[in-house]
Design an enzyme around this catalytic site. Structure first.
Site, mmCIF file in Angstrom:
data_model
loop_
_atom_site.group_PDB
_atom_site.id
_atom_site.type_symbol
_atom_site.label_atom_id
_atom_site.label_comp_id
_atom_site.label_asym_id
_atom_site.label_seq_id
_atom_site.Cartn_x
_atom_site.Cartn_y
_atom_site.Cartn_z
ATOM 1 N N GLU A 75 35.471 56.850 33.128
ATOM 2 C CA GLU A 75 34.890 56.043 32.390
ATOM 3 C C GLU A 75 33.732 56.640 32.139
ATOM 4 O OE1 GLU A 75 35.028 52.281 33.636
ATOM 5 O OE2 GLU A 75 34.328 51.307 32.129
ATOM 6 N N ASP A 94 39.442 55.965 36.078
ATOM 7 C CA ASP A 94 38.179 54.702 36.473
ATOM 8 C C ASP A 94 37.462 54.669 38.017
ATOM 9 O OD1 ASP A 94 36.276 52.435 36.082
ATOM 10 O OD2 ASP A 94 37.955 51.020 35.320
ATOM 11 N N ILE A 96 35.641 52.419 39.306
ATOM 12 C CA ILE A 96 35.385 51.789 40.167
ATOM 13 C C ILE A 96 35.994 51.019 38.740
ATOM 14 C CG2 ILE A 96 34.658 49.274 41.366
ATOM 15 C CD1 ILE A 96 32.320 51.448 41.788
ATOM 16 N N ASP A 97 37.643 50.253 38.556
ATOM 17 C CA ASP A 97 38.236 49.430 38.004
ATOM 18 C C ASP A 97 37.733 48.355 38.447
ATOM 19 O OD1 ASP A 97 39.073 48.823 35.413
ATOM 20 O OD2 ASP A 97 40.807 47.872 36.468
ATOM 21 N N THR A 99 34.701 46.602 37.875
ATOM 22 C CA THR A 99 33.164 46.458 37.455
ATOM 23 C C THR A 99 32.575 45.148 38.209
ATOM 24 O OG1 THR A 99 32.937 48.613 36.764
ATOM 25 C CG2 THR A 99 30.791 47.516 37.379
ATOM 26 N N ASP A 233 41.515 52.570 32.346
ATOM 27 C CA ASP A 233 41.913 50.974 32.502
ATOM 28 C C ASP A 233 43.147 51.488 33.586
ATOM 29 O OD1 ASP A 233 39.874 50.141 32.761
ATOM 30 O OD2 ASP A 233 39.537 49.877 30.635
#
Ligand code: IPD
Length: 296
Positions: A75, A94, A96-97, A99, A233
């Site tokens: 990402e 990702d 951190i999905d 965020t 995602d």
């Protein structure tokens, strides 16, 4: 190259280890500490923190050492018009999905690490360290939650009786100020929820596409519909869902097969027959209030 079931299981195990030992602790440690330490990306509600960037570089470094021949799409390193997902094995990550959840300390942030081969998601690991939930799967090897097979209770699938994840996302241009996507989404929510429309049991938002996909994989939600999210995602969750008997189709009507970078998806749980899933999809699509369009 076609990766074997055994190779995929080995990759899954390595991703689980990376998520549990390195990435998860960082997410847990920093969640709820970034109230002012974030930047805007596309707009004021598309957020990124230094922790997202740091975690992506840790994952990239680790995967490029383990799998030097595989491609990497993340990402935070994505470049419009340059990043391409081809046929080669490609990690789609990702760091951190969720965020926004991460910044606000809402316990639905996770890491989402997927692998595609020939454009198809073949391995996926989603780890939410706050709830200590590790969802993992690879093609042909089944889907698991914390090492236990994911089993969806067999039951009917009916749109009217369903609970569906819907997300506002970060593209919110409305009215004459931009494209129609946001307004189409809102009109579709109305169609689904209203007693004059689908009259579904309810809608939910995890605030993380990956967590939504996992909730559908586990059969805790019946479906998830979103336009505007990205390949990173959904890639990992897609594999987990498929291995748990679910399906992913396009978020727009008649799109039975979509690429991982379509940016508009409908994910439907397992625990029922394929005709039931198809019937659900068709009925869902009849409530979509226009054509959603997104650019990769
Ligand atoms: C977002 C989350 C959110 C979804 C957005 C995504 P991020 O990812 O998954 O739930 O609605 O479309 O972009 O920015 O938290 O990695």
């Amino acid at each position: 190259m076609a990766l074997t079931k055994e190779q995929l299981k080995d990759i899954e195990t390595k991703l689980v280890e990376l998520a549990a030992k390195q990435v998860g602790p960082l997410i847990k440690e920093h969640a709820g500490t970034q109230f002012e330490a974030f930047d805007d990306k596309a707009n004021q509600v598309d957020l990124v923190t230094a922790v997202d960037k740091k975690i992506e570089s840790i994952i990239k470094q680790s995967l490029s050492t383990l799998y030097p021949d595989f491609k990497f799409v993340g990402e935070e390193s994505y470049e419009e018009d340059h990043t391409v997902i081809g046929k080669e094995p490609t990690f789609i990550i990702d760091p951190i999905d969720g965020t926004t959840n991460f910044i606000h300390g809402y316990p639905y942030s996770c890491t989402s690490m997927g692998l595609v081969e020939n454009g198809v998601p073949v391995c996926g690991v989603v780890f939410n360290p706050h709830l200590d939930e590790m969802y993992h799967a690879s093609a042909g090897n089944g889907a698991f939650l914390n090492g236990k097979p994911l089993k969806v209770t067999e039951r009917e699938l009916k749109l009217q009786q369903s609970v569906i994840a819907l997300e506002a996302g970060s593209e919110r241009s409305s009215g004459s100020s931009g494209d129609d996507n946001f307004d189409i989404k809102q009109a579709t929510y109305r169609n689904l929820l209203s007693d004059q429309g689908g009259y579904i049991h309810g809608s939910r938002s995890c605030g993380s596409a990956a967590m939504n996909m996992c909730m559908v994989a586990a059969g805790k939600l019946d479906a998830y519909w979103e336009g505007g999210c990205w390949a990173w995602d959904v890639c990992a969750g897609w594999c987990i869902l498929a291995e748990a008997g679910g399906i992913v189709v396009g978020g727009n009507p008649q799109e039975w097969e979509v690429p991982v970078d379509e940016r508009c998806y409908l994910a439907v749980r397992g625990g029922c027959s394929q005709p039931a899933q198809k019937g659900f999809v068709k009925e869902f699509w009849s409530h979509v209030a226009g054509k959603l369009k997104y650019r990769w």
